[in-house]
Scaffold this motif. Sequence first.
Motif, PDB file in Angstrom:
ATOM      1  N   SER A 158      18.174  17.141   4.440  1.00 12.51           N
ATOM      2  CA  SER A 158      18.639  16.922   3.065  1.00 12.51           C
ATOM      3  C   SER A 158      18.721  15.434   2.779  1.00 12.51           C
ATOM      4  O   SER A 158      18.657  14.605   3.690  1.00 12.51           O
ATOM      5  N   PHE A 159      18.850  15.097   1.499  1.00 10.65           N
ATOM      6  CA  PHE A 159      18.987  13.700   1.092  1.00 10.65           C
ATOM      7  C   PHE A 159      20.450  13.435   0.723  1.00 10.65           C
ATOM      8  O   PHE A 159      21.048  14.177  -0.063  1.00 10.65           O
ATOM      9  N   LEU A 160      21.012  12.369   1.296  1.00  6.29           N
ATOM     10  CA  LEU A 160      22.391  12.004   1.031  1.00  6.29           C
ATOM     11  C   LEU A 160      22.468  11.142  -0.228  1.00  6.29           C
ATOM     12  O   LEU A 160      21.468  10.615  -0.691  1.00  6.29           O
ATOM     13  N   THR A 161      23.664  11.011  -0.773  1.00  2.04           N
ATOM     14  CA  THR A 161      23.836  10.175  -1.967  1.00  2.04           C
ATOM     15  C   THR A 161      23.525   8.708  -1.671  1.00  2.04           C
ATOM     16  O   THR A 161      23.235   7.936  -2.578  1.00  2.04           O
ATOM     17  N   SER A 162      23.554   8.329  -0.397  1.00  2.00           N
ATOM     18  CA  SER A 162      23.216   6.964   0.004  1.00  2.00           C
ATOM     19  C   SER A 162      21.708   6.706  -0.074  1.00  2.00           C
ATOM     20  O   SER A 162      21.260   5.572   0.082  1.00  2.00           O
ATOM     21  N   GLY A 163      20.933   7.772  -0.279  1.00  2.00           N
ATOM     22  CA  GLY A 163      19.483   7.659  -0.335  1.00  2.00           C
ATOM     23  C   GLY A 163      18.793   7.961   0.977  1.00  2.00           C
ATOM     24  O   GLY A 163      17.560   7.994   1.045  1.00  2.00           O
ATOM     25  N   HIS A 164      19.563   8.209   2.026  1.00  2.00           N
ATOM     26  CA  HIS A 164      18.986   8.507   3.331  1.00  2.00           C
ATOM     27  C   HIS A 164      18.551   9.971   3.429  1.00  2.00           C
ATOM     28  O   HIS A 164      19.234  10.862   2.922  1.00  2.00           O
ATOM     29  N   PHE A 165      17.448  10.181   4.095  1.00  2.00           N
ATOM     30  CA  PHE A 165      17.047  11.515   4.514  1.00  2.00           C
ATOM     31  C   PHE A 165      17.768  11.813   5.822  1.00  2.00           C
ATOM     32  O   PHE A 165      17.792  10.979   6.739  1.00  2.00           O
ATOM     33  N   LEU A 166      18.370  12.992   5.922  1.00  2.00           N
ATOM     34  CA  LEU A 166      19.146  13.373   7.104  1.00  2.00           C
ATOM     35  C   LEU A 166      18.402  14.422   7.928  1.00  2.00           C
ATOM     36  O   LEU A 166      18.010  15.468   7.399  1.00  2.00           O
ATOM     37  N   LYS A 167      18.187  14.120   9.193  1.00  2.00           N
ATOM     38  CA  LYS A 167      17.643  15.092  10.134  1.00  2.00           C
ATOM     39  C   LYS A 167      18.617  15.246  11.286  1.00  2.00           C
ATOM     40  O   LYS A 167      19.024  14.260  11.901  1.00  2.00           O
ATOM     41  N   ARG A 168      18.999  16.494  11.571  1.00  2.00           N
ATOM     42  CA  ARG A 168      19.956  16.756  12.646  1.00  2.00           C
ATOM     43  C   ARG A 168      19.223  17.273  13.882  1.00  2.00           C
ATOM     44  O   ARG A 168      18.475  18.238  13.821  1.00  2.00           O
ATOM     45  N   LYS A 169      19.436  16.581  14.994  1.00  2.00           N
ATOM     46  CA  LYS A 169      18.867  16.999  16.275  1.00  2.00           C
ATOM     47  C   LYS A 169      19.998  17.137  17.286  1.00  2.00           C
ATOM     48  O   LYS A 169      21.138  16.736  17.021  1.00  2.00           O
ATOM     49  N   PHE A 170      19.686  17.693  18.441  1.00  2.00           N
ATOM     50  CA  PHE A 170      20.696  17.873  19.482  1.00  2.00           C
ATOM     51  C   PHE A 170      20.173  17.338  20.810  1.00  2.00           C
ATOM     52  O   PHE A 170      18.987  17.460  21.121  1.00  2.00           O
ATOM     53  N   MET A 171      21.075  16.750  21.565  1.00  2.00           N
ATOM     54  CA  MET A 171      20.704  16.132  22.831  1.00  2.00           C
ATOM     55  C   MET A 171      20.663  17.185  23.937  1.00  2.00           C
ATOM     56  O   MET A 171      21.663  17.462  24.597  1.00  2.00           O
ATOM     57  N   THR A 172      19.516  17.787  24.113  1.00  2.00           N
ATOM     58  CA  THR A 172      19.367  18.831  25.124  1.00  2.00           C
ATOM     59  C   THR A 172      18.776  18.254  26.407  1.00  2.00           C
ATOM     60  O   THR A 172      17.810  17.481  26.363  1.00  2.00           O
ATOM     61  N   HIS A 253      22.561  12.632  14.425  1.00  2.00           N
ATOM     62  CA  HIS A 253      22.196  12.620  13.012  1.00  2.00           C
ATOM     63  C   HIS A 253      21.291  11.421  12.748  1.00  2.00           C
ATOM     64  O   HIS A 253      21.718  10.273  12.882  1.00  2.00           O
ATOM     65  N   ILE A 254      20.054  11.698  12.400  1.00  2.00           N
ATOM     66  CA  ILE A 254      19.068  10.663  12.134  1.00  2.00           C
ATOM     67  C   ILE A 254      18.992  10.416  10.636  1.00  2.00           C
ATOM     68  O   ILE A 254      18.809  11.350   9.852  1.00  2.00           O
ATOM     69  N   LEU A 255      19.156   9.158  10.235  1.00  2.00           N
ATOM     70  CA  LEU A 255      19.096   8.767   8.833  1.00  2.00           C
ATOM     71  C   LEU A 255      17.880   7.871   8.604  1.00  2.00           C
ATOM     72  O   LEU A 255      17.637   6.943   9.374  1.00  2.00           O
ATOM     73  N   ILE A 256      17.148   8.155   7.540  1.00  2.00           N
ATOM     74  CA  ILE A 256      15.914   7.412   7.246  1.00  2.00           C
ATOM     75  C   ILE A 256      15.843   7.089   5.766  1.00  2.00           C
ATOM     76  O   ILE A 256      16.114   7.946   4.922  1.00  2.00           O
ATOM     77  N   LYS A 257      15.467   5.849   5.451  1.00  2.00           N
ATOM     78  CA  LYS A 257      15.099   5.516   4.069  1.00  2.00           C
ATOM     79  C   LYS A 257      14.206   4.287   4.085  1.00  2.00           C
ATOM     80  O   LYS A 257      14.263   3.486   5.028  1.00  2.00           O
ATOM     81  N   PRO A 258      13.359   4.114   3.060  1.00  2.00           N
ATOM     82  CA  PRO A 258      12.501   2.930   3.020  1.00  2.00           C
ATOM     83  C   PRO A 258      13.341   1.655   3.032  1.00  2.00           C
ATOM     84  O   PRO A 258      14.413   1.601   2.452  1.00  2.00           O
ATOM     85  N   ALA A 259      12.856   0.628   3.717  1.00  2.00           N
ATOM     86  CA  ALA A 259      13.558  -0.646   3.761  1.00  2.00           C
ATOM     87  C   ALA A 259      13.636  -1.250   2.367  1.00  2.00           C
ATOM     88  O   ALA A 259      12.776  -1.004   1.513  1.00  2.00           O
ATOM     89  N   GLU A 260      14.670  -2.042   2.128  1.00  2.00           N
ATOM     90  CA  GLU A 260      14.910  -2.592   0.798  1.00  2.00           C
ATOM     91  C   GLU A 260      13.749  -3.451   0.298  1.00  2.00           C
ATOM     92  O   GLU A 260      13.444  -3.462  -0.887  1.00  2.00           O
ATOM     93  N   ASP A 261      13.118  -4.182   1.200  1.00  2.00           N
ATOM     94  CA  ASP A 261      12.031  -5.069   0.782  1.00  2.00           C
ATOM     95  C   ASP A 261      10.659  -4.420   0.916  1.00  2.00           C
ATOM     96  O   ASP A 261       9.636  -5.075   0.804  1.00  2.00           O
ATOM     97  N   SER A 262      10.644  -3.102   1.142  1.00  2.00           N
ATOM     98  CA  SER A 262       9.371  -2.401   1.281  1.00  2.00           C
ATOM     99  C   SER A 262       8.881  -1.949  -0.093  1.00  2.00           C
ATOM    100  O   SER A 262       9.645  -1.883  -1.054  1.00  2.00           O
ATOM    101  N   ALA A 263       7.603  -1.632  -0.182  1.00  2.00           N
ATOM    102  CA  ALA A 263       7.004  -1.242  -1.461  1.00  2.00           C
ATOM    103  C   ALA A 263       7.682  -0.009  -2.020  1.00  2.00           C
ATOM    104  O   ALA A 263       8.152   0.856  -1.280  1.00  2.00           O
TER     105      ALA A 263
END
Length: 307
Positions: A158-172, A253-263
């Motif tokens: 899902s996408f958080l209000t912060s703009g990050h995409f959230l991916k949940r993984k587990f340390m197996t 919890h992995i958070l991803i979003k384009p860098a601020e200075d990226s296109a």
Amino acid sequence: MHDIHADIFTQLHIDVTRNSTDDFNLFHDSKNWKKIKDNPFQGPITLGFQLESLIEGKMANFRRQADEQALIEEHGLNFSNYQFSFANAIKADQFVEVEVKASQFKNQSEPVLSNRIMVKSNAKLALMGYKKESSQPLYLAEANFSDLGDLRLHADRSFLTSGHFLKRKFMTTSNAKNFLCGSLRDQTEFFDELQDKVGFPEMFPCALLSSALLEKALKSHHDFENNPMVYTSHKISVDRQQLTQLKSNDALHILIKPAEDSAEHDFGEQFSTALDYECYGLVNDNACLFRALISLAPLELIIKSLG
């Protein structure tokens, strides 16, 4: 003075690594690599994080042989940093040489222990950069996620209000063991059930970034066959203190979003240009396990630059 090692990744090593990290990139698939438009590699290639895991193991051996652990502890160099640019792909059954240059220690206001690294495959440069130990993260040091609240309450992918995409993984532990085997490393250094020993290598949680980026792209309806993307560089800081506290089945919890200075475009656009992503791995009440700047570019741009 430097150290050189030679290894070989087979297709089985590639398969084990991509399965252990849920990486479904077509570039690594022994059958579906042919579906990639204008694929210049003519076969499946190794994973970027697989190579970096091999480097992690080589560097750990180097540190032990150079007796540098006391220096690391004395100066509180608790952050492990990887900075690599990808120059060429490595295919299955090619010889891989990892060259580690002599250590350089700079004892300034922020002490850093650094080694230059080159990886060659069949005598061609494949990857180059640095492995550094530092007292503070060298990348994205200002990031703070204390105000995000309980990420377990948010839906996976899902996408958080912060703009990050959230991916949940587990340390197996089973996936971490397979990841180690796939990157030509000894799993008994980290896991021993009879001794109740469980420890995760630095690069394993970071490697889960690939599946998170792929799932983010999938959600954007990205065309993996006609608009393939490849890594151009990785800049990663891992908090070793947080790593030692990880337990089996802990949520990552992995958070991803384009860098601020990226296109101003995203991974899923048909004619996308090179793009930098800010990526974070959060554990235990949003403590930052790793921070990463991941640079991607369309394959067509890479082919043009080589031509």
